[in-house]
Design a protein around this motif. Structure first.
Motif, PDB file in Angstrom:
ATOM      1  N   GLN A  43       0.833  -1.210   0.000  1.00 41.35           N
ATOM      2  CA  GLN A  43       0.000   0.000   0.000  1.00 41.35           C
ATOM      3  C   GLN A  43       0.863   1.253   0.000  1.00 41.35           C
ATOM      4  N   THR A  44       1.897   1.267   0.840  1.00 44.83           N
ATOM      5  CA  THR A  44       2.788   2.421   0.886  1.00 44.83           C
ATOM      6  C   THR A  44       3.549   2.567  -0.425  1.00 44.83           C
ATOM      7  N   ALA A  45       3.972   1.450  -0.998  1.00 44.04           N
ATOM      8  CA  ALA A  45       4.683   1.487  -2.275  1.00 44.04           C
ATOM      9  C   ALA A  45       3.833   2.143  -3.353  1.00 44.04           C
ATOM     10  N   SER A  46       2.551   1.792  -3.393  1.00 46.65           N
ATOM     11  CA  SER A  46       1.641   2.369  -4.375  1.00 46.65           C
ATOM     12  C   SER A  46       1.503   3.881  -4.181  1.00 46.65           C
ATOM     13  N   THR A  47       1.302   4.298  -2.931  1.00 47.09           N
ATOM     14  CA  THR A  47       1.132   5.719  -2.621  1.00 47.09           C
ATOM     15  C   THR A  47       2.377   6.519  -2.993  1.00 47.09           C
ATOM     16  N   LYS A  48       3.541   5.989  -2.647  1.00 48.97           N
ATOM     17  CA  LYS A  48       4.778   6.711  -2.932  1.00 48.97           C
ATOM     18  C   LYS A  48       5.093   6.724  -4.423  1.00 48.97           C
ATOM     19  N   ALA A  49       4.751   5.672  -5.131  1.00 48.49           N
ATOM     20  CA  ALA A  49       4.942   5.657  -6.581  1.00 48.49           C
ATOM     21  C   ALA A  49       4.090   6.734  -7.242  1.00 48.49           C
ATOM     22  N   GLU A  50       2.836   6.831  -6.791  1.00 42.21           N
ATOM     23  CA  GLU A  50       1.924   7.855  -7.327  1.00 42.21           C
ATOM     24  C   GLU A  50       2.497   9.257  -7.098  1.00 42.21           C
ATOM     25  N   ARG A  51       3.016   9.482  -5.891  1.00 48.02           N
ATOM     26  CA  ARG A  51       3.554  10.794  -5.555  1.00 48.02           C
ATOM     27  C   ARG A  51       4.808  11.113  -6.361  1.00 48.02           C
ATOM     28  N   MET A  52       5.661  10.115  -6.517  1.00 48.32           N
ATOM     29  CA  MET A  52       6.874  10.344  -7.307  1.00 48.32           C
ATOM     30  C   MET A  52       6.553  10.744  -8.736  1.00 48.32           C
ATOM     31  N   ILE A  53       5.550  10.086  -9.305  1.00 49.77           N
ATOM     32  CA  ILE A  53       5.196  10.358 -10.700  1.00 49.77           C
ATOM     33  C   ILE A  53       4.463  11.681 -10.839  1.00 49.77           C
ATOM     34  N   GLU A  54       3.435  11.900 -10.003  1.00 44.87           N
ATOM     35  CA  GLU A  54       2.575  13.075 -10.181  1.00 44.87           C
ATOM     36  C   GLU A  54       3.200  14.353  -9.628  1.00 44.87           C
ATOM     37  N   ARG A  55       3.812  14.269  -8.440  1.00 47.72           N
ATOM     38  CA  ARG A  55       4.363  15.480  -7.826  1.00 47.72           C
ATOM     39  C   ARG A  55       5.809  15.739  -8.244  1.00 47.72           C
ATOM     40  N   ASP A  56       6.628  14.669  -8.191  1.00 45.94           N
ATOM     41  CA  ASP A  56       8.059  14.848  -8.427  1.00 45.94           C
ATOM     42  C   ASP A  56       8.452  14.719  -9.892  1.00 45.94           C
ATOM     43  N   LYS A  57       7.510  14.263 -10.722  1.00 42.69           N
ATOM     44  CA  LYS A  57       7.738  14.166 -12.171  1.00 42.69           C
ATOM     45  C   LYS A  57       8.955  13.307 -12.520  1.00 42.69           C
ATOM     46  N   VAL A  58       9.075  12.142 -11.869  1.00 37.60           N
ATOM     47  CA  VAL A  58      10.186  11.259 -12.194  1.00 37.60           C
ATOM     48  C   VAL A  58       9.990  10.684 -13.594  1.00 37.60           C
ATOM     49  N   ALA A  59      11.094  10.417 -14.261  1.00 33.71           N
ATOM     50  CA  ALA A  59      11.034   9.852 -15.609  1.00 33.71           C
ATOM     51  C   ALA A  59      10.814   8.347 -15.575  1.00 33.71           C
ATOM     52  N   CYS A  60      11.136   7.723 -14.430  1.00 36.75           N
ATOM     53  CA  CYS A  60      10.989   6.285 -14.284  1.00 36.75           C
ATOM     54  C   CYS A  60      11.050   5.941 -12.807  1.00 36.75           C
ATOM     55  N   ILE A  61      10.663   4.713 -12.485  1.00 34.10           N
ATOM     56  CA  ILE A  61      10.840   4.185 -11.131  1.00 34.10           C
ATOM     57  C   ILE A  61      11.657   2.905 -11.226  1.00 34.10           C
ATOM     58  N   ILE A  62      12.633   2.783 -10.348  1.00 31.07           N
ATOM     59  CA  ILE A  62      13.527   1.633 -10.307  1.00 31.07           C
ATOM     60  C   ILE A  62      13.486   1.047  -8.897  1.00 31.07           C
ATOM     61  N   GLY A  63      13.566  -0.295  -8.795  1.00 23.33           N
ATOM     62  CA  GLY A  63      13.727  -0.880  -7.476  1.00 23.33           C
ATOM     63  C   GLY A  63      12.723  -1.950  -7.117  1.00 23.33           C
ATOM     64  N   GLU A  64      12.506  -2.082  -5.813  1.00 17.99           N
ATOM     65  CA  GLU A  64      11.604  -3.008  -5.132  1.00 17.99           C
ATOM     66  C   GLU A  64      12.204  -4.404  -4.985  1.00 17.99           C
ATOM     67  N   ILE A  65      11.703  -5.116  -3.983  1.00 18.58           N
ATOM     68  CA  ILE A  65      12.114  -6.497  -3.708  1.00 18.58           C
ATOM     69  C   ILE A  65      10.882  -7.372  -3.506  1.00 18.58           C
ATOM     70  N   SER A  66       9.882  -6.843  -2.821  1.00 15.85           N
ATOM     71  CA  SER A  66       8.649  -7.594  -2.584  1.00 15.85           C
ATOM     72  C   SER A  66       7.846  -7.740  -3.869  1.00 15.85           C
ATOM     73  N   SER A  67       7.477  -8.971  -4.214  1.00 14.26           N
ATOM     74  CA  SER A  67       6.665  -9.192  -5.416  1.00 14.26           C
ATOM     75  C   SER A  67       5.304  -8.526  -5.302  1.00 14.26           C
ATOM     76  N   ALA A  68       4.733  -8.529  -4.090  1.00 18.06           N
ATOM     77  CA  ALA A  68       3.426  -7.890  -3.890  1.00 18.06           C
ATOM     78  C   ALA A  68       3.518  -6.387  -4.128  1.00 18.06           C
ATOM     79  N   SER A  69       4.585  -5.756  -3.649  1.00 17.21           N
ATOM     80  CA  SER A  69       4.760  -4.319  -3.862  1.00 17.21           C
ATOM     81  C   SER A  69       5.069  -4.016  -5.324  1.00 17.21           C
ATOM     82  N   CYS A  70       5.807  -4.915  -5.987  1.00 21.00           N
ATOM     83  CA  CYS A  70       6.071  -4.727  -7.421  1.00 21.00           C
ATOM     84  C   CYS A  70       4.765  -4.583  -8.194  1.00 21.00           C
ATOM     85  N   LEU A  71       3.790  -5.407  -7.844  1.00 22.52           N
ATOM     86  CA  LEU A  71       2.521  -5.371  -8.556  1.00 22.52           C
ATOM     87  C   LEU A  71       1.808  -4.036  -8.363  1.00 22.52           C
ATOM     88  N   THR A  72       1.783  -3.522  -7.143  1.00 24.14           N
ATOM     89  CA  THR A  72       1.082  -2.252  -6.907  1.00 24.14           C
ATOM     90  C   THR A  72       1.810  -1.086  -7.581  1.00 24.14           C
TER      91      THR A  72
END
Length: 418
Positions: A91-120
């Protein structure tokens, strides 16, 4: 504040406000637009909890990669800025991904280890048409029923881990007619890995004497060790994750059990943490610090100089993923995710610090590359805290197609959402 300072500040605010009204942009958007000399990469990975020790290696490696990229001229002449967050849980991964994209305007997201978080994260990335490179989530399902067009995988899928170390188990006579007892992490990664492991075992004439799902917060394995002792298996299979592997290995040694041990998922940092004499068995890895290639030696030297210890396999994943994204953007002269996706799907090849380059398979976006099976050294042969295993040669071998260890379309089919 002087009259001149007030005037200058007032004029700046008025100008920014006027530009915002004319262009339809907010003042923060204007400020972001003025940072055209910077391109932002988002980095999300667990830095706390049972996967935290691995996440920290990923963060260190991504930082090193960005330093090297910027020292070489950046991306399209722009400096790369790495925005880093602890993903904590899905849940936190999803929220932070949304914020990185919408607020911080990142060009991409890299990372994660948990398969469940990867999906979100992938779901957020797909909605926002932003590239996501998974560096640690193993689940075959992420490359199958849950695959996403905007998600690519540097980390190997479970099938690749199983087929890589499975070759060693077959050579050691630990499959046909044998009994395995497995302990499996009770979340998406573990469930998927157990399914793939059973498919391999049953397909090669073996059977399971037992398999237990282990909660991810479990630290005491005594009850499981007693069950293993009673079952007398031919092989103890560890499908755990994070620091649970470390805890199990220590307690296995304390119990004095001598059944052969192996696993289908592994990270070298967890073996290092177990301590001399506690690490046993045969395990698969995507990369390790003892590889004798120029690229690996340079990476190990740079990482060791910066952090005072060698990198482990999770570090390799985040380092390579960051370099792949930067190289693709420079080759294309574009940071647009759809263009990068098309480039990767066409079979662009990348130096992975191994004996041959790798590429992403268009059908499921899995990186095709060599893997290795490592075997614990006897305590008497261990000379330092890092060099605690011997390694097989590359798997697949030099005359084999890289895809022979990956899941087939019949085993794991991906249909990208439209």
């Amino acid at each position: 504040m002087s009259i001149k300072d007030k005037f200058t500040r007032r004029r700046l605010l008025k100008t920014a406000g006027g530009l915002a009204l004319v262009s339809g942009l907010s003042a923060p958007s204007i400020l972001r637009a003025q940072s055209a000399d910077v391109i932002r990469f988002g980095h999300l990975t667990p830095r706390t909890g049972f996967l935290g020790p691995l996440g920290e290696y990923g963060v260190m490696a991504a930082d090193l990669a960005v330093e090297e990229i910027n020292a070489a001229g950046g991306v399209m002449g722009r400096k790369v800025e790495l925005l880093k967050e602890d993903s904590v849980n899905p849940q936190t991964a999803s929220t932070k991904a949304e914020r990185m994209i919408e607020r911080d305007k990142v060009a991409c997201i890299i990372g994660e280890i948990s398969s469940a978080s990867c999906l979100t994260i992938a779901q957020v990335a797909s909605r926002n048409k932003t590239l996501f490179i998974n560096t640690g989530g193993n689940s075959d399902a992420l490359r199958g029923k849950d695959c996403q067009r905007y998600m690519f995988h540097v980390e190997s899928q479970n099938s690749m881990y199983v087929k890589t170390v499975g070759r060693s188990f077959l050579q050691e006579g630990l499959v046909k007619g044998k009994k395995w007892y497995s302990l499996t992490a009770d979340y998406a990664f573990g469930h998927d890995l157990l399914r793939v492991a059973k498919r391999f075992m049953e397909g090669n004439g073996g059977q399971f004497a037992g398999d237990d799902l282990v909660p991810t917060d479990a630290t005491d394995f005594s009850a499981y060790l007693l069950k293993i002792r009673d079952a007398k298996p031919d092989l103890v299979v560890i499908n755990l994750a994070g620091n649970q592997i470390t805890n199990f290995l220590k307690q296995y040694a304390e119990f004095g059990l001598t059944y052969p041990v192996g696993g289908f998922g592994f990270d070298t940092a967890l073996a290092w943490a177990a301590g001399k004499g506690n690490f046993v068995g045969t395990w698969p890895v995507v990369w390790h610090h003892l590889l004798d290639t120029p690229g690996s030696k340079a990476f190990v030297a740079a990482f060791s100089k910066k952090y005072g210890k060698p990198p482990e396999n999770q570090a390799w994943g985040d380092y390579i993923a960051t370099k792949i994204v930067a190289q693709s953007m420079n080759d294309l002269k574009s940071a647009e995710s759809p263009k990068i996706i098309e480039h990767l799907e066409k079979g662009a090849k990348f130096d992975l610090l191994k004996t041959r380059p790798g590429y992403f398979r268009a059908s499921d976006h899995q990186l095709m590359h060599e893997m290795y099976a490592v075997k614990a050294l006897p305590a008497a042969q261990i000379k330092n805290q890092w060099d605690i295993f011997s390694s097989s040669g590359p798997v697949p071998g030099p005359n084999e197609d890289l895809e022979v260890i990956a899941a087939t379309k019949e085993e794991n089919s991906c249909t990208f959402p439209s």
